[in-house]
Design an enzyme around this catalytic site. Structure first.
Site, PDB file in Angstrom:
ATOM      1  N   CYS A 133       0.826  -1.216   0.000  1.00  0.00           N
ATOM      2  CA  CYS A 133       0.000   0.000   0.000  1.00  0.00           C
ATOM      3  C   CYS A 133       0.861   1.268   0.000  1.00  0.00           C
ATOM      4  CB  CYS A 133      -1.014  -0.061   1.134  1.00  0.00           C
ATOM      5  SG  CYS A 133      -2.491   0.898   0.741  1.00  0.00           S
ATOM      6  N   HIS A 188      -3.992  -5.017   0.414  1.00  0.00           N
ATOM      7  CA  HIS A 188      -3.449  -5.569   1.661  1.00  0.00           C
ATOM      8  C   HIS A 188      -3.464  -7.095   1.610  1.00  0.00           C
ATOM      9  CE1 HIS A 188      -2.941  -1.923   4.083  1.00  0.00           C
ATOM     10  NE2 HIS A 188      -3.873  -1.441   3.279  1.00  0.00           N
ATOM     11  N   GLU A 196      -2.195  -9.128   3.514  1.00  0.00           N
ATOM     12  CA  GLU A 196      -2.318  -9.716   4.865  1.00  0.00           C
ATOM     13  C   GLU A 196      -3.773  -9.791   5.312  1.00  0.00           C
ATOM     14  OE1 GLU A 196      -1.456  -6.694   4.171  1.00  0.00           O
ATOM     15  OE2 GLU A 196      -2.371  -5.312   5.606  1.00  0.00           O
TER      16      GLU A 196
HETATM   17  N1  LIG Z   1      -3.436   1.500   3.590  1.00  0.00           N
HETATM   18  C1  LIG Z   1      -2.469   2.288   3.249  1.00  0.00           C
HETATM   19  O1  LIG Z   1      -1.269   2.007   3.398  1.00  0.00           O
HETATM   20  C2  LIG Z   1      -2.853   3.635   2.723  1.00  0.00           C
HETATM   21  C3  LIG Z   1      -1.799   4.237   1.823  1.00  0.00           C
HETATM   22  C4  LIG Z   1      -1.903   5.742   1.656  1.00  0.00           C
HETATM   23  N2  LIG Z   1      -1.891   6.394   2.912  1.00  0.00           N
HETATM   24  C5  LIG Z   1      -3.127   6.103   0.857  1.00  0.00           C
HETATM   25  O2  LIG Z   1      -4.113   6.553   1.403  1.00  0.00           O
HETATM   26  O3  LIG Z   1      -3.099   5.931  -0.338  1.00  0.00           O
END
Ligand SMILES: NC(=O)CC[C@H](N)C(=O)O
Length: 356
Positions: free
Chosen positions: A245, A326, A328
């Protein structure tokens, strides 16, 4: 019951039922997941945001610490159609304002049509719409939180030893707001995980002599994680690199790419992702408001079926593998846990030293 008001950037002020008193502001985001409220509320990626649950009943299977992704609630405030007493008690103990009995479908529809917006919330016996508007007025934009990494990262190295399952690798995990499940997924596969602060230096990395440098998920604009980006620039080609992410976004920026804010992000546990090589689609958990616009030196290997944005970036030559979603899970489907095997398989096998 105290009064409650939610003031939106589009000029609307919505009345609600106050559940936990207080005032707060942040970018109004949502999740469409119908389970996993404990995991979402403790996900550091939600720092400085106000989380709206679009599923109408939140809290119907209680609150259990074993499902937490970190040691505290991260959203600034919580919005739902109906919160159970269990969740209200938890949020009260955490001092996080909460409201319910409002039309969350309308709220989420508004974000999807008009794009991401800030909100101000005021909850209390004497709360007024003006209080909510004053909160909105003082609210910084998501990209204005320049030091957000320090709010969510460890400040000292933490080490988790891998389970005894054969080939052991060492991972340096740059903590930009890491979810506990990322550490668990690596540890379960035998890796020793050294969690390093978001602004870790080369010395911090050398001290743990890792086989893989892993950049975690985290909140806000990847442009605000300069130290992590510099670390990636230093080690690309020297160490295998992995990211999830925010980690994908930081690695792409370090390798000549760019990122941009999305209209309203990808938010839920049923985001379809196409793997371009296998032509298979997997269901994924997502929670992000920024995306990679240009992958720089990396190849796009997976895309979002809904809008074609990059979901997986790789480079065989540089030993880099990243995911925008994600893998995970927690909450969400476990279809993509194999990512962690792919990450660890980038590191060369340790040579067995035989005693005479
Ligand atoms: N879940 C995350 O790692 C979010 C990634 C980043 N902060 C976004 O909003 O794109």
């Amino acid at each position: 019951m105290p009064g409650a008001y939610v003031a939106l950037e589009n000029g609307h002020v919505v009345e609600a039922r106050g559940r936990v008193p207080g005032t707060a502001c942040g970018e109004l985001v949502f999740t469409t997941a119908y389970t996993g409220y404990e995991e979402s509320l403790t996900d550091p990626s939600y720092e400085e945001q106000v989380l709206t649950f679009s599923y109408p009943l939140i809290g119907n299977y209680g609150v259990r610490e074993e499902r937490f992704e970190s040691d505290r609630v991260h959203p600034r405030a919580v919005v739902a159609r109906e919160l159970t007493e269990d969740v209200v008690e938890w949020l009260e103990a955490e001092g996080v304002p909460a409201v319910d009995h409002l039309d969350t479908r309308d709220l989420v529809g508004g974000i999807r049509e008009e794009g991401a917006m800030k909100c101000g919330i005021a909850v209390g016996e004497n709360a007024t719409p003006e209080d909510a508007l004053a909160e909105l007025e003082r609210c910084p934009g998501m990209s204005d939180h320049e030091n957000i990494g320090a709010q969510v990262s460890v400040h000292e190295r933490e080490t988790y030893l891998g389970e005894d399952v054969g080939d052991d690798k060492t991972v340096a995990l740059v903590d930009c707001g890491a979810k506990g499940s990322i550490i668990d997924a690596l540890v379960e596969r035998g890796a020793d995980v050294h969690v390093l602060p978001h602004d870790a230096t080369e010395d911090d990395v050398e001290a743990v002599d890792p086989d893989v440098l892993f950049v975690s998920n985290g909140p806000g604009d990847p442009a605000n994680f300069e130290a992590a980006q510099e670390l990636v620039e230093t080690y690309v080609g020297e160490l295998p690199l992995a990211g999830i992410c925010l980690g994908q976004q930081i690695i792409a920026r370090a390798l000549g790419g760019t990122t941009e804010k999305m209209d309203f992000g990808h938010r839920g546990v049923n985001q379809p992702v196409l793997d371009l090589e296998s032509n298979q689609v997997v269901m994924t958990t997502q929670n992000h408001g920024y995306t990679v616009a240009d992958p720089g030196e990396l190849d796009v290997t997976q895309i979002n079926v809904n809008d074609d944005t990059p979901e997986g970036l790789e480079s065989d030559d540089l030993s880099v593998i990243t995911r925008q979603y994600h893998p995970e899970a927690n909450p969400g489907p476990n279809d993509t846990l194999g990512f962690f095997d792919d990450v660890l398989s980038m590191a060369p096998r340790k040579r067995l030293v035989l005693a005479d």
